[in-house]
Design a protein around this motif. Structure first.
Motif: not given
Length: 110
Positions: A44-59
């Motif tokens: 779950t933590d890895a999934d959350r980190a991946q989602a945050m990474l995806t958002v940060a990369t898009a921004q």
């Protein structure tokens, strides 16, 4: 908002995003003995980190594109209709590429 202020804000945003992305790309889970419950929590933590990474990369991509528009002299113009992006929108989101109307259309298509 003047060009110098916009550039500074965008470059500050870019630096902060680069720091965040660097942290998020770090080793998400240290190797250690886990119970089955710990393994689920780590996933779950890895999934959350991946989602945050995806958002940060898009921004980050949006900020880089905004800097490019600034250099080309098209910053503040909607990339879809070429009308001015309202200054209030640019104050809130300096990386905004579209006017409110075109952004709304784009989001409805998703």
């Amino acid at each position: 908002m003047d060009v110098t202020t916009v550039r500074e804000r965008l470059e500050d945003m870019l630096a902060e995003l680069d720091r965040s992305i660097g942290v998020l790309q770090g080793d998400p889970v240290a190797v250690r003995e886990h119970s089955a419950a710990d393994a689920g929590s780590d996933l779950t933590d890895a999934d959350r980190a991946q989602a945050m990474l995806t958002v940060a990369t898009a921004q980050r991509r949006a900020v880089v594109e905004a800097i490019k528009r600034l250099e080309e002299g098209t910053y503040g113009q909607c990339v879809d209709c070429a009308r001015p992006v309202p200054e209030g929108r640019l104050e809130a989101r300096p990386e905004a590429a579209r006017c409110v109307q075109c952004q709304g259309k784009r989001e409805r298509r998703r």
